[in-house]
Design an enzyme around this catalytic site. Structure first.
Site, short mmCIF file in Angstrom:
data_model
loop_
_atom_site.label_atom_id
_atom_site.label_comp_id
_atom_site.label_asym_id
_atom_site.label_seq_id
_atom_site.Cartn_x
_atom_site.Cartn_y
_atom_site.Cartn_z
N HIS A 187 0.82 -1.22 0.00
CA HIS A 187 0.00 0.00 0.00
C HIS A 187 0.85 1.26 0.00
O HIS A 187 0.42 2.30 -0.48
CB HIS A 187 -0.98 -0.03 1.18
CG HIS A 187 -2.03 -1.07 0.98
ND1 HIS A 187 -2.00 -2.30 1.60
CD2 HIS A 187 -3.11 -1.10 0.18
CE1 HIS A 187 -3.01 -3.01 1.19
NE2 HIS A 187 -3.71 -2.32 0.33
N CYS A 192 -9.00 -3.82 -10.71
CA CYS A 192 -8.57 -2.55 -10.11
C CYS A 192 -7.21 -2.69 -9.41
O CYS A 192 -6.73 -1.75 -8.80
CB CYS A 192 -9.62 -2.03 -9.13
SG CYS A 192 -9.84 -3.12 -7.72
C1 PEP Z 1 -5.92 -5.17 -4.57
O1 PEP Z 1 -5.71 -5.90 -3.60
O2 PEP Z 1 -5.57 -5.45 -5.72
C2 PEP Z 1 -6.60 -3.87 -4.38
C3 PEP Z 1 -6.93 -3.13 -5.41
O3 PEP Z 1 -6.82 -3.47 -3.10
P1 PEP Z 1 -5.69 -2.81 -2.18
O4 PEP Z 1 -4.48 -2.58 -3.04
O5 PEP Z 1 -6.24 -1.56 -1.64
O6 PEP Z 1 -5.48 -3.84 -1.13
MG MG Z 2 -6.69 -5.46 -1.74
#
Ligand code: PEP
Ligand code: MG
Length: 625
Positions: free
Chosen positions: A234, A554
């Protein structure tokens, strides 16, 4: 390295200007050039003075403890020693990637730190202070370190050479440095402050939490380098959103850099050059200009539609981590927000935002999109996303689980604490009349979770209507993230419960391959091109398509232009990515036809070796397919 190149950042023009103009960007002749490598997570070239961001020195009240608490205080100290030891041993192991010469300089220093927290005078003294003078562990560490450092300096004699004096000072500094590490591990300082950061600097830090990254101001900072971190953690996601050229997982830099040093950070190649000599500096300046030109070229695609050569439209949306990205999203050519990560609202604050505060934030975002759709994901707490407000409110425990990524994350926490979910649903529903909104549930693994969340969703809708809130006749679609192998493989059943799927390839990769997405040690194993990950993406996509249910991607995979033909070939027609990736992905979409992508995907999906898949993906369009 097995990685997808991340897309370019938005602040290129300003960075290019700031960096090229930086008058202090002259190498210091007495400081040798050194090269470091790491994980490129946010593209762009930054040149600037390094700024070592240590954790803030916590405010320590020199309080006394009760005699009865001596054992507990000793146990706290033990835990901090263990934690510090772990950090140092890890750092020591990672030095192996450095050139021999740098290793031989940094390793002895780390070894000295490790010795200092062994059975040393420092630790003996600290224990004695806790036991005999009833000082708290952190006060005892500071007092003892100060005393030892003062005693070392006391060894200075008249007539001593400057060099010897500098040596004593260095030893004193080392004692204070290890004391700071112990204190950091004793006190969990709530928020970091980057207030002292000089303009145009390159932030160098041992680790950076997503909440820390959210505090960085990309208009004042040139780049970021950390020792910890993985490609799609993140923190990386946040740095990409901020458009800050960044390289994570760089071992050794923090140990050798000195105030006044200049560094070049190459967020595309994943390299850092400390004190570049004139040729390296000149090359870096040329790279800054080339990068800015490339960005400009891409920006021309903004207004063109995302349609394949054979006329298939593809939806390109943007991910939003921080409200400051809104103007970039609007300019990027993205049609709406495909993933609004709402964690930002909960970060760097002491209380949980109430319904009105949340509704206000959503309203600003939905308004700014002028009728384009916005998919709002409810809070995804857990994993590396520490959120102090939840800890302070007693919603989540202070001490992390042994395996936080496998613990009470996302929807699991929200169903345990439904008041959180109710508040967020209510805030979202209150803005659902002003623009097309969808609601997304994170970390779903079972149909029961979707049913339970929907029950709450509908109850909140009924309550709001009773209160006279004007909601759309039909509540906005309630969809789920497919980001665990469990969810992907139950996609058929989940498609009966959810209104749409959003495939989160970041967590899906991490959970499928059992690789921590934010851990530099295993970063080379984190590979979204692994056939197991791609098969899960394919399985979930096909399940959604069979049900004629919307499905999008996403995760960061959606932002990788070289992956676009494969994803289109798997049937994906909706992608959500960081705003700066939109033009590159659009360019690929406009250059391919679906029939070719489908044939290509069929061939790729027959492969079992990620390296072969990588070669095929890289070779697409060069006749290799
Ligand atoms: C993912 O896990 O691909 C996602 C889009 O969520 P995050 O990156 O916020 O965990
Ligand atoms: Mg995720």
């Amino acid at each position: 390295m097995n990685r997808i190149d991340p897309p370019p950042p938005p602040q290129h023009k300003r960075l290019a200007r700031a960096n090229l103009a930086a008058p202090e960007s002259r190498p210091q002749p007495e400081r040798p050039e050194r090269g470091f490598t790491g994980i490129p997570v946010s593209p762009g070239i930054a040149i600037g003075p390094v700024f070592g961001a240590h954790e803030p020195d916590p405010v320590i009240t020199r309080h006394k403890i009760q005699a009865a608490d001596i054992a507990a205080e000793g146990a706290r100290l033990d835990a901090a020693i263990v934690q510090s030891h772990k950090q140092l041993v890890k750092l020591r192991a990672r030095l192996a990637v450095l050139p021999e010469e740098s290793q031989s300089e940094i390793a002895p220093l780390i070894d000295a730190y490790i010795r200092m927290i062994g059975p040393s005078r420092l630790i003996r003294g600290v224990r004695q202070r806790i036991e005999e003078t009833l000082l708290s562990a952190e006060s005892a560490v500071i007092s003892e370190a100060d005393e030892i450092a003062a005693a070392i300096m006391g060894q200075a004699e008249p007539g001593m050479s400057t060099e010897d004096r500098a040596g004593l000072r260095r030893r004193g500094d080392e004692i204070r440095e290890i004391a700071r590490r112990l204190v950091r591990n004793l006190t969990r300082a709530p928020f970091r402050s980057f207030a002292g950061l000089p303009e145009g600097a390159i932030l160098v830090s041992e680790s950076l939490r997503p909440a820390d990254a959210a505090l960085l101001d990309p208009s004042r900072l040139a780049g970021v380098v950390t020792e910890e971190g993985g490609a799609d953690g993140h923190t990386a996601v946040m740095l990409r959103a901020l458009g800050l050229p960044s390289v994570l997982g760089v071992a050794g830099l923090a140990q050798v850099m000195k105030p006044g040093d200049i560094a070049v950070v190459d967020g595309i190649a994943g390299t850092v050059i400390l004190n570049p000599a004139p040729p390296a500096l000149a090359a870096a300046r040329r790279a800054v200009t080339a990068f800015a030109r490339e960005r400009q070229r891409y920006s021309r695609l903004r207004r063109l539609p995302a349609v394949t050569r054979d006329g298939h439209p593809v939806e390109i949306q943007a991910n939003l981590e921080l409200p400051m990205e809104l103007p970039l999203i609007v300019q990027s050519g993205a049609i709406g927000i495909g993933l609004l990560r709402t964690e930002f609202m909960f970060m760097n604050r002491e209380t949980i935002p109430d319904e009105d505060t949340q509704a206000e934030s959503y309203r600003t975002i939905v308004d700014a999109m002028h009728g384009d759709p916005v998919t709002i994901r409810v809070l995804d707490w857990g994993g590396e996303k520490e959120i102090e407000a939840l800890t302070l409110a007693g919603v989540v425990p202070e001490l992390a689980d042994t395996n936080p990524a496998l613990g009470l994350r996302g929807i699991r926490l929200l169903l345990r604490r439904p008041e959180l979910l109710e508040t967020q649903f209510a805030a979202i529903l209150r803005v659902s009349g002003i623009g097309p909104v969808r609601v997304l549930l994170p970390m779903v693994t079972t149909v029961g979770e979707v049913r339970a969340a929907r029950e709450i969703y509908e109850r909140v809708g009924r309550r709001l209507r009773r209160k006279g809130e004007r909601l759309p006749e039909k509540l906005p679609p309630l969809g789920i993230m497919i980001e665990t192998p469990g969810a992907a493989l139950s996609a058929d059943a989940l498609a009966l419960e959810a209104d749409f799927f959003s495939i989160g390839t970041n967590d899906l990769t991490a959970y499928t391959l059992a690789v921590d997405r934010s851990e530099s040690d295993v970063a080379d194993l984190y590979d979204p091109m692994h056939p197991a990950v791609l098969r899960l993406v394919q399985f979930a996509t096909e399940a959604a398509l069979r049900m004629r249910m919307p499905v999008s991607i996403c995760g960061e995979l959606a932002a990788a232009p070289k992956m676009t033909p494969l994803l289109l070939g798997l049937g994906v027609r909706s992608l959500s990515m960081n705003a700066s990736a939109v033009p590159k992905v659009k360019q690929v979409i406009r250059s391919v036809d679906i029939a070719g992508c489908t044939r290509f995907a069929r061939r790729v999906m027959e492969q079992g070796d990620p390296e072969r898949i990588r070669a095929m993906v890289e070779g697409f369009g060069q006749g290799a397919e």
